[in-house]
Scaffold this motif. Structure first.
Motif, PDB file in Angstrom:
ATOM      1  N   GLN A  60       0.847  -1.198   0.000  1.00 16.28           N
ATOM      2  CA  GLN A  60       0.000   0.000   0.000  1.00 16.28           C
ATOM      3  C   GLN A  60       0.880   1.244   0.000  1.00 16.28           C
ATOM      4  O   GLN A  60       2.077   1.163   0.269  1.00 16.28           O
ATOM      5  N   THR A  61       0.294   2.390  -0.313  1.00 15.87           N
ATOM      6  CA  THR A  61       1.072   3.640  -0.329  1.00 15.87           C
ATOM      7  C   THR A  61       0.262   4.760   0.320  1.00 15.87           C
ATOM      8  O   THR A  61      -0.966   4.762   0.275  1.00 15.87           O
ATOM      9  N   GLY A  87      -9.941   3.414   4.013  1.00 11.31           N
ATOM     10  CA  GLY A  87      -8.525   3.217   3.711  1.00 11.31           C
ATOM     11  C   GLY A  87      -7.650   4.041   4.634  1.00 11.31           C
ATOM     12  O   GLY A  87      -7.097   5.062   4.246  1.00 11.31           O
ATOM     13  N   THR A  88      -7.494   3.586   5.894  1.00  9.94           N
ATOM     14  CA  THR A  88      -6.689   4.332   6.877  1.00  9.94           C
ATOM     15  C   THR A  88      -5.219   4.335   6.506  1.00  9.94           C
ATOM     16  O   THR A  88      -4.527   5.342   6.728  1.00  9.94           O
ATOM     17  N   CYS A  90      -1.555   4.326   6.758  1.00  5.98           N
ATOM     18  CA  CYS A  90      -0.685   4.685   7.893  1.00  5.98           C
ATOM     19  C   CYS A  90      -1.365   5.692   8.828  1.00  5.98           C
ATOM     20  O   CYS A  90      -0.849   5.992   9.896  1.00  5.98           O
ATOM     21  N   HIS A  93      -3.514  10.710   6.262  1.00  3.17           N
ATOM     22  CA  HIS A  93      -4.608  11.527   5.715  1.00  3.17           C
ATOM     23  C   HIS A  93      -5.686  11.775   6.782  1.00  3.17           C
ATOM     24  O   HIS A  93      -6.233  12.873   6.901  1.00  3.17           O
ATOM     25  N   GLU A 110     -10.012   0.329   7.725  1.00  3.90           N
ATOM     26  CA  GLU A 110      -8.849  -0.222   7.015  1.00  3.90           C
ATOM     27  C   GLU A 110      -8.968  -1.746   6.982  1.00  3.90           C
ATOM     28  O   GLU A 110      -9.087  -2.371   8.019  1.00  3.90           O
ATOM     29  N   ARG A 111      -8.906  -2.323   5.745  1.00  2.67           N
ATOM     30  CA  ARG A 111      -9.138  -3.760   5.649  1.00  2.67           C
ATOM     31  C   ARG A 111      -7.936  -4.616   6.045  1.00  2.67           C
ATOM     32  O   ARG A 111      -8.102  -5.785   6.391  1.00  2.67           O
ATOM     33  N   ASP A 136     -13.775  -3.961   6.165  1.00  2.00           N
ATOM     34  CA  ASP A 136     -14.199  -3.391   4.883  1.00  2.00           C
ATOM     35  C   ASP A 136     -14.989  -2.098   5.101  1.00  2.00           C
ATOM     36  O   ASP A 136     -15.946  -2.082   5.888  1.00  2.00           O
ATOM     37  N   GLY A 137     -14.586  -1.058   4.399  1.00  5.26           N
ATOM     38  CA  GLY A 137     -15.258   0.235   4.509  1.00  5.26           C
ATOM     39  C   GLY A 137     -16.729   0.180   4.143  1.00  5.26           C
ATOM     40  O   GLY A 137     -17.499   1.056   4.550  1.00  5.26           O
ATOM     41  N   THR A 153      -9.514   6.394  -0.034  1.00  5.19           N
ATOM     42  CA  THR A 153      -8.113   6.533  -0.427  1.00  5.19           C
ATOM     43  C   THR A 153      -7.674   5.311  -1.225  1.00  5.19           C
ATOM     44  O   THR A 153      -6.490   5.070  -1.409  1.00  5.19           O
ATOM     45  N   ARG A 210     -10.375  -3.186  -2.307  1.00  5.81           N
ATOM     46  CA  ARG A 210     -10.499  -4.663  -2.345  1.00  5.81           C
ATOM     47  C   ARG A 210     -11.846  -5.066  -1.787  1.00  5.81           C
ATOM     48  O   ARG A 210     -12.302  -4.444  -0.839  1.00  5.81           O
TER      49      ARG A 210
HETATM   50  N1  SAH Z   1      -5.149   7.318   3.668  1.00  7.19           N
HETATM   51  C1  SAH Z   1      -4.048   6.389   3.683  1.00  7.19           C
HETATM   52  C2  SAH Z   1      -3.790   5.814   2.312  1.00  7.19           C
HETATM   53  C3  SAH Z   1      -3.631   4.332   2.345  1.00  7.19           C
HETATM   54  S1  SAH Z   1      -3.665   3.505   0.779  1.00  7.19           S
HETATM   55  C4  SAH Z   1      -2.826   6.999   4.326  1.00  7.19           C
HETATM   56  O1  SAH Z   1      -2.848   8.192   4.680  1.00  7.19           O
HETATM   57  O2  SAH Z   1      -1.835   6.289   4.493  1.00  7.19           O
HETATM   58  C5  SAH Z   1      -5.323   2.900   0.727  1.00  7.19           C
HETATM   59  C6  SAH Z   1      -5.716   1.925   1.796  1.00  7.19           C
HETATM   60  O3  SAH Z   1      -7.036   1.454   1.506  1.00  7.19           O
HETATM   61  C7  SAH Z   1      -4.843   0.688   1.920  1.00  7.19           C
HETATM   62  O4  SAH Z   1      -4.268   0.632   3.194  1.00  7.19           O
HETATM   63  C8  SAH Z   1      -5.808  -0.483   1.692  1.00  7.19           C
HETATM   64  O5  SAH Z   1      -5.534  -1.617   2.488  1.00  7.19           O
HETATM   65  C9  SAH Z   1      -7.162   0.149   2.046  1.00  7.19           C
HETATM   66  N2  SAH Z   1      -8.342  -0.510   1.486  1.00  7.19           N
HETATM   67  C10 SAH Z   1      -8.497  -1.084   0.264  1.00  7.19           C
HETATM   68  N3  SAH Z   1      -9.749  -1.557   0.116  1.00  7.19           N
HETATM   69  C11 SAH Z   1     -10.416  -1.297   1.279  1.00  7.19           C
HETATM   70  C12 SAH Z   1     -11.735  -1.569   1.759  1.00  7.19           C
HETATM   71  N4  SAH Z   1     -12.641  -2.212   0.997  1.00  7.19           N
HETATM   72  N5  SAH Z   1     -12.071  -1.150   3.009  1.00  7.19           N
HETATM   73  C13 SAH Z   1     -11.157  -0.510   3.796  1.00  7.19           C
HETATM   74  N6  SAH Z   1      -9.895  -0.240   3.393  1.00  7.19           N
HETATM   75  C14 SAH Z   1      -9.510  -0.636   2.155  1.00  7.19           C
END
Ligand code: SAH
Length: 210
Positions: A60-61, A87-88, A90, A93, A110-111, A136-137, A153, A210
């Protein structure tokens, strides 16, 4: 690098973003307040205030600061608003958004369980009152709705899942990368009583949802 050195390069980043983007001072001061070097893995620390995405593990990034600033601005949030993040990662954001809306108002899903646990610990240590759920979000925080705004994100396939849009109040906004013809566009949805307004904010590249 000392904390003072980090603060100095962070100020340079904020000045560069001020010149380059049409971002609000509210957003820029949030970027100026969050110690991005505390959020990225040790080998990335020296690059923490370069305006680019950085790897955070688990494939992830974390987005580039200008993208975080743009998305935060598009949410049109103010102090006291309640915000839902999918998508938490790290937690960076989420911390920027928490600087704008204040403690207790950011809910993030965050999944990847390890990322969720690390982000929760890190946000707490740095004094950010953000609620992180592992999962899952599309399923998290249904009981906390309605939110004033939500953002993804990770890139949604074709359209933002209804389960997420439904968590946002009438008049509220959803900002998300969405896949379209094999590419991604950043879109802002505004929830209206009689439907959804959609604005396009250009091409982007995010990890897939995902
Ligand atoms: N906002 C983050 C960006 C992380 S990248 C930051 O500041 O670091 C996007 C993230 O979304 C990844 O960690 C990934 O695991 C998560 N993600 C992907 N699909 C998801 C879902 N269905 N539900 C929750 N998180 C998800």
């Amino acid at each position: 690098m000392s904390d003072a050195d980090h603060a100095a390069v962070r100020r340079e980043l904020v000045n560069a973003l001020r010149d380059r983007l049409d971002a609000s001072e509210r957003t820029l001061s949030a970027i100026g307040a969050v110690p991005r070097h505390e959020f990225v893995p040790e080998p990335q620390r020296a690059s923490a205030y370069a305006d680019r995405p950085l790897p955070i593990g688990h494939d992830q990034t974390v987005s580039a600061p200008h993208m975080v600033a743009m998305m935060t601005d598009l949410l049109e949030i103010e102090r006291g608003d309640r915000v839902f993040e999918v998508g938490t990662g790290c937690g960076y954001h989420a911390a920027v958004v928490a600087e704008v809306v204040g403690p207790g108002n950011v809910f993030s899903a965050e999944r990847v369980p390890e990322l969720a646990a690390d982000a929760r610990e890190r946000l707490d240590r740095l004094g950010y009152d953000v609620t992180v759920a592992a999962g899952d979000g599309r399923e998290a925080f249904a009981d906390e709705a309605p939110f004033d705004a939500a953002y993804l994100t990770c890139a949604a396939p074709e359209s933002v899942p209804d389960a997420i849009v439904d968590r946002v109040r009438t008049g509220g906004r959803v900002v998300a990368p969405v896949r379209e013809d094999g590419r991604q566009r950043l879109v802002r949805l505004t929830v209206r009583e009689d439907g959804i307004d959609r604005e396009d904010h250009g091409g982007v590249r995010f990890v897939p949802m995902r």
